[in-house]
Structures are given as structure tokens and as C-alpha cells.
Design a protein around this motif. Sequence first.
Motif, PDB file in Angstrom:
ATOM      1  N   MET A   1      28.175  34.496   9.910  1.00 26.77           N
ATOM      2  CA  MET A   1      28.100  34.039  11.302  1.00 26.77           C
ATOM      3  C   MET A   1      29.485  34.045  11.939  1.00 26.77           C
ATOM      4  O   MET A   1      29.652  34.409  13.103  1.00 26.77           O
ATOM      5  N   ASN A   2      30.557  33.658  11.181  1.00 33.25           N
ATOM      6  CA  ASN A   2      31.907  33.664  11.726  1.00 33.25           C
ATOM      7  C   ASN A   2      32.325  35.075  12.129  1.00 33.25           C
ATOM      8  O   ASN A   2      32.985  35.271  13.149  1.00 33.25           O
ATOM      9  N   GLN A   3      31.961  36.067  11.299  1.00 34.42           N
ATOM     10  CA  GLN A   3      32.302  37.444  11.619  1.00 34.42           C
ATOM     11  C   GLN A   3      31.532  37.904  12.854  1.00 34.42           C
ATOM     12  O   GLN A   3      32.059  38.632  13.696  1.00 34.42           O
ATOM     13  N   LEU A   4      30.285  37.468  12.968  1.00 33.17           N
ATOM     14  CA  LEU A   4      29.480  37.818  14.138  1.00 33.17           C
ATOM     15  C   LEU A   4      30.130  37.268  15.404  1.00 33.17           C
ATOM     16  O   LEU A   4      30.256  37.975  16.412  1.00 33.17           O
ATOM     17  N   LYS A   5      30.562  36.011  15.372  1.00 31.69           N
ATOM     18  CA  LYS A   5      31.241  35.412  16.525  1.00 31.69           C
ATOM     19  C   LYS A   5      32.503  36.199  16.869  1.00 31.69           C
ATOM     20  O   LYS A   5      32.792  36.473  18.038  1.00 31.69           O
ATOM     21  N   LYS A   6      33.261  36.564  15.839  1.00 27.79           N
ATOM     22  CA  LYS A   6      34.498  37.298  16.055  1.00 27.79           C
ATOM     23  C   LYS A   6      34.223  38.636  16.734  1.00 27.79           C
ATOM     24  O   LYS A   6      34.924  39.032  17.668  1.00 27.79           O
ATOM     25  N   ASN A   7      33.175  39.321  16.288  1.00 27.44           N
ATOM     26  CA  ASN A   7      32.840  40.619  16.873  1.00 27.44           C
ATOM     27  C   ASN A   7      32.414  40.488  18.334  1.00 27.44           C
ATOM     28  O   ASN A   7      32.747  41.326  19.170  1.00 27.44           O
ATOM     29  N   ILE A   8      31.674  39.415  18.649  1.00 27.43           N
ATOM     30  CA  ILE A   8      31.257  39.188  20.039  1.00 27.43           C
ATOM     31  C   ILE A   8      32.475  38.931  20.919  1.00 27.43           C
ATOM     32  O   ILE A   8      32.608  39.484  22.018  1.00 27.43           O
ATOM     33  N   LEU A   9      33.406  38.098  20.430  1.00 30.07           N
ATOM     34  CA  LEU A   9      34.595  37.774  21.213  1.00 30.07           C
ATOM     35  C   LEU A   9      35.494  38.990  21.398  1.00 30.07           C
ATOM     36  O   LEU A   9      36.093  39.174  22.465  1.00 30.07           O
ATOM     37  N   ILE A  10      35.605  39.831  20.366  1.00 28.40           N
ATOM     38  CA  ILE A  10      36.413  41.060  20.484  1.00 28.40           C
ATOM     39  C   ILE A  10      35.850  41.957  21.563  1.00 28.40           C
ATOM     40  O   ILE A  10      36.580  42.526  22.381  1.00 28.40           O
ATOM     41  N   CYS A  11      34.526  42.078  21.591  1.00 29.94           N
ATOM     42  CA  CYS A  11      33.880  42.903  22.616  1.00 29.94           C
ATOM     43  C   CYS A  11      34.149  42.342  24.008  1.00 29.94           C
ATOM     44  O   CYS A  11      34.468  43.083  24.941  1.00 29.94           O
ATOM     45  N   LEU A  12      34.069  41.022  24.159  1.00 33.76           N
ATOM     46  CA  LEU A  12      34.278  40.398  25.459  1.00 33.76           C
ATOM     47  C   LEU A  12      35.722  40.520  25.923  1.00 33.76           C
ATOM     48  O   LEU A  12      35.996  40.641  27.125  1.00 33.76           O
ATOM     49  N   GLN A  13      36.670  40.489  24.977  1.00 30.48           N
ATOM     50  CA  GLN A  13      38.080  40.581  25.347  1.00 30.48           C
ATOM     51  C   GLN A  13      38.407  41.923  25.990  1.00 30.48           C
ATOM     52  O   GLN A  13      39.352  42.046  26.762  1.00 30.48           O
ATOM     53  N   ASP A  14      37.619  42.935  25.671  1.00 29.79           N
ATOM     54  CA  ASP A  14      37.856  44.265  26.237  1.00 29.79           C
ATOM     55  C   ASP A  14      37.344  44.393  27.667  1.00 29.79           C
ATOM     56  O   ASP A  14      37.646  45.365  28.354  1.00 29.79           O
ATOM     57  N   ILE A  15      36.540  43.409  28.103  1.00 30.77           N
ATOM     58  CA  ILE A  15      35.960  43.492  29.447  1.00 30.77           C
ATOM     59  C   ILE A  15      36.943  42.908  30.451  1.00 30.77           C
ATOM     60  O   ILE A  15      37.311  41.741  30.366  1.00 30.77           O
ATOM     61  N   LYS A  16      37.386  43.702  31.380  1.00 28.13           N
ATOM     62  CA  LYS A  16      38.324  43.260  32.400  1.00 28.13           C
ATOM     63  C   LYS A  16      37.706  43.443  33.779  1.00 28.13           C
ATOM     64  O   LYS A  16      37.090  44.462  34.058  1.00 28.13           O
ATOM     65  N   GLY A  17      37.883  42.445  34.626  1.00 26.13           N
ATOM     66  CA  GLY A  17      37.405  42.566  35.989  1.00 26.13           C
ATOM     67  C   GLY A  17      38.305  43.491  36.787  1.00 26.13           C
ATOM     68  O   GLY A  17      39.315  43.996  36.302  1.00 26.13           O
ATOM     69  N   SER A  18      37.999  43.706  38.049  1.00 30.20           N
ATOM     70  CA  SER A  18      38.764  44.637  38.868  1.00 30.20           C
ATOM     71  C   SER A  18      39.965  43.962  39.518  1.00 30.20           C
ATOM     72  O   SER A  18      40.728  44.624  40.218  1.00 30.20           O
ATOM     73  N   GLY A  19      40.152  42.662  39.325  1.00 33.78           N
ATOM     74  CA  GLY A  19      41.219  41.957  40.029  1.00 33.78           C
ATOM     75  C   GLY A  19      42.297  41.389  39.132  1.00 33.78           C
ATOM     76  O   GLY A  19      42.193  41.385  37.913  1.00 33.78           O
ATOM     77  N   LYS A  20      43.379  40.955  39.781  1.00 33.21           N
ATOM     78  CA  LYS A  20      44.463  40.249  39.123  1.00 33.21           C
ATOM     79  C   LYS A  20      44.325  38.769  39.460  1.00 33.21           C
ATOM     80  O   LYS A  20      43.525  38.381  40.295  1.00 33.21           O
ATOM     81  N   PHE A  21      45.155  37.942  38.823  1.00 35.91           N
ATOM     82  CA  PHE A  21      45.056  36.517  39.127  1.00 35.91           C
ATOM     83  C   PHE A  21      45.947  36.133  40.309  1.00 35.91           C
ATOM     84  O   PHE A  21      45.882  35.013  40.800  1.00 35.91           O
ATOM     85  N   ALA A  22      46.832  37.057  40.762  1.00 36.78           N
ATOM     86  CA  ALA A  22      47.684  36.766  41.911  1.00 36.78           C
ATOM     87  C   ALA A  22      47.948  38.050  42.688  1.00 36.78           C
ATOM     88  O   ALA A  22      47.970  39.143  42.128  1.00 36.78           O
ATOM     89  N   SER A  23      48.134  37.895  43.975  1.00 33.21           N
ATOM     90  CA  SER A  23      48.480  39.011  44.865  1.00 33.21           C
ATOM     91  C   SER A  23      49.780  38.653  45.573  1.00 33.21           C
ATOM     92  O   SER A  23      49.857  37.632  46.265  1.00 33.21           O
ATOM     93  N   ILE A  24      50.826  39.470  45.385  1.00 31.40           N
ATOM     94  CA  ILE A  24      52.134  39.226  46.010  1.00 31.40           C
ATOM     95  C   ILE A  24      52.489  40.456  46.834  1.00 31.40           C
ATOM     96  O   ILE A  24      52.590  41.563  46.299  1.00 31.40           O
ATOM     97  N   ARG A  25      52.700  40.270  48.131  1.00 28.85           N
ATOM     98  CA  ARG A  25      52.927  41.415  49.022  1.00 28.85           C
ATOM     99  C   ARG A  25      53.953  41.090  50.099  1.00 28.85           C
ATOM    100  O   ARG A  25      54.230  39.925  50.406  1.00 28.85           O
ATOM    101  N   THR A  26      54.486  42.190  50.693  1.00 29.44           N
ATOM    102  CA  THR A  26      55.412  42.108  51.817  1.00 29.44           C
ATOM    103  C   THR A  26      54.857  42.943  52.957  1.00 29.44           C
ATOM    104  O   THR A  26      54.390  44.065  52.749  1.00 29.44           O
ATOM    105  N   ALA A  27      54.917  42.410  54.173  1.00 30.97           N
ATOM    106  CA  ALA A  27      54.394  43.106  55.353  1.00 30.97           C
ATOM    107  C   ALA A  27      55.457  43.146  56.438  1.00 30.97           C
ATOM    108  O   ALA A  27      56.396  42.331  56.450  1.00 30.97           O
TER     109      ALA A  27
END
Length: 717
Positions: free
Chosen positions: A1-27
Motif C-alpha cells: 500500500m505504501n508503494q501504491l501511495k508513492k506511485n500515485i503521488l509521483i504521478c500527481l507531482q508531474d501534473i502542472k497547471g498553466s499558471g505561476k503563483f505570481a505575476s510580476i510585470r512592468t508597463a
Amino acid sequence: MNQLKKNILICLQDIKGSGKFASIRTADFIFPGLEVETVGEVAYPINQFQAKALIQVAHKAPFGKGSQTIVDNNVRSAWEIDADKLHFNNPNWNGFLGKAIKNIKTDLGLEDYTVTAHLYKLLIYEEGDFFLSHKDSEKEKGMFGSLVIGLPSQYTGGELVIRFDGNEVTADFANANPGHTLNYAAFYADCDHEVKLLTSGHRVCLVYNLVQQKAGKKIEPQSLQSYAGRLAGLFVENNTPNNPYIILLGHQYTPKNFSEDALKLNDRAKTEALLLAAKQAGYYAKLCLVTSYLAGTPEYDGYYDDEENTEMGEVYEEYLSIEHWLENELPAFDEINFEEDELLTSFPLNEGEPLIKESTGYMGNYGPDIMHWYHYGAVMIWSPEMNAELLYAQNAATQLNWITFFNRAQKISDAEVASVKDMLTEGLKGRSRSDEKENFNAVADWLVNRNEKVFLTKLDQERLQFFFEKIDSDHWVKLFQFLPVENTTIVFEKIVGDITFPVLEKLLGVLNTMIDTGTLKSITLQQIALLPDHFKKLYANTKRGISAAALSDLFQLAQIPTEKEWVKTIVEALTKNTQWEYIHNMLVPKLLTAESSEFTEKLLSFCREYLQQRIDNKPQPPADWSRPIPDTTGYSAQWKILKTFLESPDETVFDFRKNQSERSKMELAIKNVVIDLKTETIKKGSPHILRITKTQDAYNRLMKSWHKDAALLENMK
């Protein structure tokens, strides 16, 4: 079961959303046309004279501490001016904001969402000012982040450092070209951030709340399907999971603002993948908040100086639970408790700031007890077999909600079918929350949908009567139309055996609904013919009357041609031990609006005779002022004192001069019985006097009832 949990978490770690946590810009610079009340319009770059003028009308900037907002220059040193003191004269400023928000949505992965910026404060930092690392509180519904716009000015230091999940970015507006650019930074409220020490000059910035409005289509990267397939394979790899998969996402959320649209950063993509995976695996999945609760004492360093922000020392109570569920097509469970080793998480629990802090406060020389609440976004995934087990622990409302869901589902497991049968046989009696409505009609739908033609006949009488009271009349008609006639007869025989008032009242409603159903008319007439026996049995030794709804149903049934003995027996039962309140408040009002029949006329005749008899015996005032001693065993000493006074035909007032204890006993003795006496305390002299005065309250009450009798009888003519 521990290995199963590890495999699920490894798969989830590879999933990245399209955004960053901060946006810094100059206009490119645009004049905001910012006007501050009592100061006037601000010019750029802001010099020290303008900055000091702004500080003159500002107040020290506070910060959130638990449920309080306080000023502490050791945590935050800065000045602020509220939004209602700020005005923008340049109509193009909103255009600048619109472009900035568009860029921010791209950076944070919110292209398909509607985001607005609500002005919050103008902040002024002078030399030596700073703000220690913190998270922004959610200042309004839908707020998910903050936007900081630096106004051109000369200063050094004051860097805005933003951190999340081990990553860090810095917005250093001091190095920008003052007077020619506008610099801004936007970030999620869940991010830790700080303003470094300002070493010279003045840092002036506008702060906006970023608010997410109703979302458009969800972000759904192309890779989610492949991730979902991998996750689904991992879920079904363990054929008989002993517990649900409770998978933590990356952020905390307040229960008020928790929604699928409000998910931050990678939480959205991970959630989508998990929900898809559960569906592919044939499992259930539901978004929820995992609450981690800690209670303990603060770390002691010789004295307690900051009860809420001090570190927690010894923890004497902690638990993990799911209390908040996001609505979807699946019913929510009650609170679920579990252990930490049952979680799937890529980060340690209870690190960083909790969303909620509370303290009991100082107690003499002892420090306060501290309570912390962490609310982690999570997805719970569980198999149909596990669902069958979880259902046993739910309250009645939740179990019925699941039966309703099963009635709509195309397929459910054998284990779930078995659990519902167990609930119908022995369960569904657990206490539900006061705000939950129990839908027992789902039971009738279940029996019809599952073609259960003999189930009800096998239930014991008490259980069958329980369902009879809970399921509405329309659904009982649906059931009786579904059952064979012989089974319907058996059900009725069990229902009316050892009949109770609630069962009788429900029976009248069911029969009244059945009478218009042609296929059930024969059995309905049979049951109507048995009603006199039920009334005779129930009214043998009671003064109780049936409800208004039951009376209406009975009057309707009485419209059907019946034997004279039927009318006579039920009328005698209803009028055998009738109380005054029932005649006035229930029986006569219902009769006056009912359609006329032999049955209602006999009841009206009885009520008229009853009222006329009372009117003919008009109450008479007492012959003198003597009053009977109450028939009670309590306060015998007090009634012994009052005996001579009560028996006197002439005395109307008795002054009882005693200490407070004795006066209180006398007052209680009088209050605990119905008697024509009133009391008042005369606060002259010492001890005070309890003045006891005889009244004619009993006679007045009788006369009030007599006048009501006369008015009601007049209304019946």
C-alpha cells in the motif's frame, strides 16, 4: 500500500497547471489621476514632500491576527489610506487595469476566468518600514489574490518577496525607471510574502483585491487524459482498498470560498485528473476540505507575550476530519475522521500558518490554550465496495440521499444493494442535523425500481409503521399500485395492528389519496370500512384529537356513501372526551369550512349542544372573598400561615413582613399553584413586606371562556 501511495503521488507531482503563483510585470507609465482627499492630486515621481503629506492623512497599517486586526510595529511598519479616500480622475486608468488583469490571468493560468480588481488601500512605506512574512486574508467573497501597483518614487530596499511551495520570486520596483513605468505584482493569497526593510526614500503603492467572478470553461490541458489513465490504473491495482484514497492538493482554502472554480495553481489540473481517473476506474470522487485541528499550549520561554502568534508547544488534542464537501452529483457524507497515515500527501501537515487561530486568553500566571485549524483542499476517491461500508456510519438524511442517488444511477454494486437492504431493515433511524431534510420517499422509489414486491410484507410491524409515517401519501399510492393486491392487504393488516394516532392520521391521508385511483378503489373501500374500529379503539381512554389535516381527510372520506353505524361510531369517538380548546381551535373551524355531509352535520350538532350547555351555565362571581387552600403537599408551612387569611370571607390583603428568604419561599408557594392571589413587595421599613392580595382571576377566566363560547355559537348559526 505504501508503494501504491508513492506511485500515485509521483504521478500527481508531474501534473502542472498553466499558471505561476505570481505575476510580476512592468508597463508604460500612465497618469492615474489619483486624488487623495485633503491632499489633492498626486504628481509623479512622488517626492518626499508629497509622501509626507500623504502620511499626514494616513493611519498606521494593521495586520490580521487570528480574528483580530491589530497594529504592531514589530510585525508591520507602514502607513495606509483607505480606498474611500481615493479617487481617479483619469478615465484611462480603468483601461490600464484591464490590460494588467489580462496579463495576470495569463501568468496565473486564469485565461478562462472572469477576474476583477477591487481597490483596497494606498500604502506608504518610509525609511525603516517593512512587513514580515505573512499571507493575505480573504477580505471579500471570491477574493483569491492581491495586486500591488508601485507608483513612481525614489527609494531603496522595500523588495516584495513572494514564496510558495519552496519557490521564491522578488518584485524589486526600486530599480525600475521612476516616472516612466508602472510596476505591478499579483499573487495568490495563499502565498507567503514580505516587504523588506526600506533603506531610504518612500515606497508608495496601490493595493487591489483580486476577485474571481463566475468562471467560464475549466482549464483542461491535453495531458490530463493520459494522467487520468495512469491514476485509474493505480486505483484499481489495489482490488480491495480498506480505506478511501484521501489525496491532499497543494493549497489551503477557507470553507466559505472553497469551490472548484477557486482552485489555485496546480490544484485545478490535479483535481481534474483525479476526477477523470475515478470515473475511468468506476470509483466515486468528491472534492472536500481536510481539516487538521490542533489544540495545545504555547511554547514557554519564561513569560507569555503574544498568545496567538506564539509557537505551539505541547499538543494535547489533534484530529483529522472531512467536514466540508463540495457539491456535485454525489451526496455529501457526514463528518469523516481518519488517521494521518491514511492520507496521500506530498508535503508535511501543519507547517506554516493555519487558516484559523484561536486562543482562550491568559489565565493568571498560566498561558493560554491555543487552537489551530488547517483546511487543505483534497479529493476523496473510494470504491463502490468501500461506499457500502461508509454508508453504515452515516445519519438517516445522508443514507436517504444516497438511496435517492442510487435510484438515478444506471448501475450500483452488489455490496451497495446489500447495504441498502440492511438500512431498510434496521437502519435509517440515526439522528440527522437540524438543517437536513429526510427524504423517505426514496425508499418507495427504491422498492419499485428494484422490483421488491415482497420486502414490505416481511418487515416487522414497528418497522412498517415507521415507514408508513415517513413516506408521503402519493408514494404510498405508487407502492400499492406496484404491489400485488394480496401483498397490499398484508401491508395494511400490519400497519393498522396496534394502531397509533400518528398511523391513524397518516392512514386517513393515504386513503383519501387512494380513493381517486381506480385500480385501488376496492381495497380503499375495505380500509375505509374499518375506520370506526380504529377510532373506537384509540379514543377509548384519551382526550386527544386528530390534526387539522387528518380532519380534512376524514371529512373527505365521509363524503363516500357509508353505513349509518360508520358515522355514529366515529362521531361518538371524536366527541367522547373532547376538550374545550380542541372544539374552539380545531374542530369547529374545520367544520365551518368543510363540505356538508351527514357526518359533519352530526359533529356540528354536537358542538352546538356543547356550547349551548356551557352558555346556559353562566359563571357566577364568588359569594365572598374566601378562597380554597390548594391541594398540594409542597410549601406546607407557607399554606399554614395563609390558612386563616384564605378562609376569611372579608379579608382581601395580607402583609407578610419577613426577611428575604422567607418572602421568597412564600412567593414560590403562590407561583407554583393556580390560585386567586397576587403579590408585590413593599420596600418600606425593614424587613420589607410581601403584600398578598386576593383576586377574582378564576372567575374572570371562566367569563372569558364563556364569552368565547357565545361568540363561537353565534358564528355557527
